[in-house]
Design a protein around this motif. Structure first.
Motif: not given
Length: 410
Positions: A42-63
């Motif tokens: 996961v990154y900001t628009e400027e390309g700065r690293f934020i974190a690692k996570g689990y991404y799932d568009e079928k979840s009510h919390i997408i990331l």
């Protein structure tokens, strides 16, 4: 596959402060196109690293963010390590001198395991899943628990509240020695536990929460201090956690009211259980009266200035922030009525388990209740969930249980 997720400008601040939830509106773009749930950088628009996570568009919390270390190797091994670290943080509960053998091992995002709760009931472990992420790694979670503490049985199921939104099946799954086994829920014996010197028997694995409100343990034990010689009322008593500790503390009498007749019958059974075990004095059952029905309405019908001590432990009234305003009115009315039933100098032990209500909201509500009841209220203690339900400061939603012990002066 590893996704690259870019967060919209202005939406990254909380995430950089380690808040774990990301909703779809905060995401600018995802590469490649979503196919199935998986890990993401996961990154900001400027390309700065934020974190690692689990991404799932079928979840009510997408990331769901799980690591803020760019060099962290995420995957099954990472999840197993998180599980083991969470359990080891509770090592004091495993000591031989402990007066309880029922406690939380994993407390969701507060323990960096989003959508996962695990509770110990003696030698049995109960897992509640509320995210597709936790469901995807259930086998690894079970393996880690089994390797570390070797429980006699692990039972896992989806949280009813989130099963539909996450697309999860509610059916119970059972594991022994790290392997799934076939068992019938109906064939299982009740689970017996010890908490603060009181014995409990949990008749069903599918009870409220994971079968028992472990988060109130410390508050139940503390209630004993105020019980001696008092006429008590336990509102929304469920199977009697507060009632049993009030009796242990020497209450003159306890009236328990709840919407569930079966829960109240089980309450009486547990009083007998503790009489037989010598943890309650003989005749404790004669001090208890039960009444089933709408707790709010039953409380209204009680005489004014009757009780020395009232416990209010209602169900969650504000499930979302949008429901908070109506919930505050309901909480205020409930507390006002309770204060009217308490004698001058009596004690009110009152709670909210609504995460949407802040501690300041709760205190303000109680003060409004006192004003409307024409009473003064002195806060004697501020209460929260037990230490096995930690509050993660970067995730304030983990502080869901708020409570006060209040003296009512008329």
């Amino acid at each position: 596959m590893v996704y690259r997720v870019t967060i919209r400008n202005g939406k990254e601040k909380q995430l950089l402060r380690h808040h774990p939830w990301v909703f779809s509106g905060a995401i600018k773009e995802t590469e490649p196109r979503f196919e199935e749930g998986g890990w993401a950088d996961v990154y900001t628009e400027e390309g700065r690293f934020i974190a690692k996570g689990y991404y799932d568009e079928k979840s009510h919390i997408i990331l769901r963010l799980l690591s803020w270390d760019k060099d962290e190797e995420v995957g099954a091994g990472f999840v197993r390590d998180l599980v083991k670290k969470s359990i080891l943080r509770r090592k004091e509960f495993f000591s031989s001198g402990s007066t309880t053998n029922a406690f939380r091992l994993i407390h969701g995002d507060a323990d960096f395991l989003s959508g996962l709760v695990a509770d110990a009931y003696g030698s049995m472990i109960r897992i509640i899943i509320s995210s597709r992420f936790a469901n995807a790694y259930l086998a690894d979670i079970v393996q880690a628990i089994d390797e570390l503490i070797h429980p006699s049985l692990i039972a896992a199921s989806a949280d009813r509240e989130y099963a539909s939104s996450e697309g999860l099946k509610e059916s119970m799954r059972f594991f022994r020695n790290g392997k799934e086994v076939r068992l019938s829920e109906d064939s299982m014996d009740p689970v017996k536990i010890l908490e603060g010197g009181i014995y409990y028997e949990i008749p069903s694995l599918r009870g409220q929460k994971s079968g028992f409100y472990i988060d109130q343990r410390d508050n139940r034990i503390l209630s004993e201090r105020y019980a001696e010689g008092r006429t008590c009322l336990d509102v929304c008593s469920y199977t009697g956690g507060f009632t049993l500790h009030l009796l242990k503390g020497g209450a003159k009498s306890v009236k328990a009211i709840d919407s569930s007749e079966s829960a109240l019958r089980h309450l009486l059974y547990q009083v007998h259980l503790n009489e037989n075990n010598g943890t309650l004095e003989k005749g404790a059952r004669d001090k208890v009266e039960i009444l089933s029905g709408d707790c709010f309405e039953l409380l209204r019908k009680e005489p004014k200035n009757k009780y020395d001590l009232i416990v209010l432990d209602p169900p969650k009234l504000a499930k979302t922030k949008g429901a908070l305003e109506d919930a505050l009115r309901a909480y205020k009315d409930l507390n006002r009525v309770a204060m009217e039933k308490i004698k001058d100098g009596g004690i009110l032990i009152t709670f909210s388990c609504s995460a949407a209500m802040t501690r300041d909201d709760f205190r303000t509500m109680v003060s409004w209740s006192a004003k409307d009841a024409n009473a003064e209220a002195q806060i004697l203690r501020q209460l929260s969930q037990g230490e096995d339900h930690p509050v993660r400061l970067s995730f304030p939603e983990s502080e869901y249980l708020k409570g006060l012990i209040v003296r009512i002066i008329k």
